[in-house]
Design a protein around this motif. Structure first.
Motif, mmCIF file in Angstrom:
data_model
loop_
_atom_site.group_PDB
_atom_site.id
_atom_site.type_symbol
_atom_site.label_atom_id
_atom_site.label_comp_id
_atom_site.label_asym_id
_atom_site.label_seq_id
_atom_site.Cartn_x
_atom_site.Cartn_y
_atom_site.Cartn_z
ATOM 1 N N SER A 165 0.830 -1.149 -0.211
ATOM 2 C CA SER A 165 -0.265 -0.504 -0.482
ATOM 3 C C SER A 165 1.452 0.579 -0.031
ATOM 4 O O SER A 165 1.615 1.131 0.768
ATOM 5 N N GLN A 170 -5.120 4.495 4.826
ATOM 6 C CA GLN A 170 -6.154 4.386 4.560
ATOM 7 C C GLN A 170 -6.755 2.225 3.949
ATOM 8 O O GLN A 170 -7.411 1.972 4.781
ATOM 9 N N LYS A 171 -5.230 1.840 4.035
ATOM 10 C CA LYS A 171 -5.085 0.334 4.649
ATOM 11 C C LYS A 171 -5.316 -0.072 6.057
ATOM 12 O O LYS A 171 -6.192 -1.703 6.118
ATOM 13 N N GLU A 174 -9.243 -0.311 6.587
ATOM 14 C CA GLU A 174 -9.710 -1.211 5.088
ATOM 15 C C GLU A 174 -9.638 -2.671 6.541
ATOM 16 O O GLU A 174 -10.882 -3.418 5.754
ATOM 17 N N GLU A 205 -11.516 4.310 -0.801
ATOM 18 C CA GLU A 205 -9.979 4.096 -1.296
ATOM 19 C C GLU A 205 -9.680 5.878 -0.714
ATOM 20 O O GLU A 205 -8.393 5.992 -0.482
ATOM 21 N N THR A 206 -10.590 6.157 0.185
ATOM 22 C CA THR A 206 -10.800 7.743 0.094
ATOM 23 C C THR A 206 -11.058 7.882 2.162
ATOM 24 O O THR A 206 -11.472 7.641 2.628
#
Length: 213
Positions: A165, A170-171, A174, A205-206
């Motif tokens: 990533s 973000q990861k 997620e 993704e945001t």
């Protein structure tokens, strides 16, 4: 988060401790950590650093933390060259601190990660049962013949996803945003302002940022 930084009343005045931890962030250094416990002061209940002070961990990915009736959290380093964001083991540690602490302290449980370039993250619990269920499920589904092997395999899989990533916040969200936890980041080196980080409901993704002050 404000109470952790405040210097008067029931504030924990963590900035001097965080600054000490920042001096230990060089590449190749082990993790360092300090635990916080709940005590009674003249003003009322207060969270204070452990009398043993800042302790060195056994590696650059592990550091000691305490959990039990009076413990409310800990602050630890993520040295240069390691992932700035929290790991699965950090989330598991948050679960252990929360489930073993006195129920009166539930709203005060926290863990914090201090990384290079004045990056500071914090985790709090939103739903402890969700967190317990998620961690337990991870362990049940992990490969390995014992708990140690399972934890290592979980961390190995996490590291692979982090490495791929270009946005660790973000990861992290997620992977772990539905674990019953909240992720915060300090917006300045003095920890005077914080923002909550969450994935956008319509765009995975945001990362949305909500000021906390």
């Amino acid at each position: 988060m404000n109470r952790l930084v405040q210097t008067d009343g029931l504030g924990s005045n963590i900035l001097p401790v965080v600054n000490q931890l920042r001096t230990k962030l060089s590449a190749g250094n082990n993790e360092w950590s300090i635990n916080y416990k709940n005590v009674w002061s003249e003003d009322g209940r207060k969270n204070v650093p452990d009398d043993d002070g800042i302790q060195e961990g056994p590696s650059d990915e592990r550091s000691p933390f305490n959990y039990g009736n009076t413990w409310v959290g800990f602050i630890h380093t993520h040295p240069e060259g390691k992932f700035n964001i929290f790991s699965w083991l950090d989330i598991r540690a948050l679960k252990l601190v929360h489930t073993d602490s006195n129920n009166d302290f539930n709203d005060e449980i926290f863990i914090m990660a201090v990384a290079p370039n004045n990056i500071t993250y914090a985790l709090r619990v939103n739903n402890i049962q969700t967190l317990i269920d998620k961690i337990d499920a991870d362990m049940q589904n992990a490969k390995g013949s014992n708990d140690d092997e399972k934890r290592k395999n979980i961390m190995r899989g996490m590291a692979e996803k982090y490495t791929e990533s270009n946005n660790l916040e973000q990861k992290f969200l997620e992977l772990y945003g539905d674990y019953g936890i909240s992720l915060y980041e300090a917006t300045d080196a003095n920890l005077s302002n914080w923002k909550r980080l969450e994935l956008d409901e319509n765009d995975n993704e945001t990362v949305n940022e909500t000021p906390c002050n």
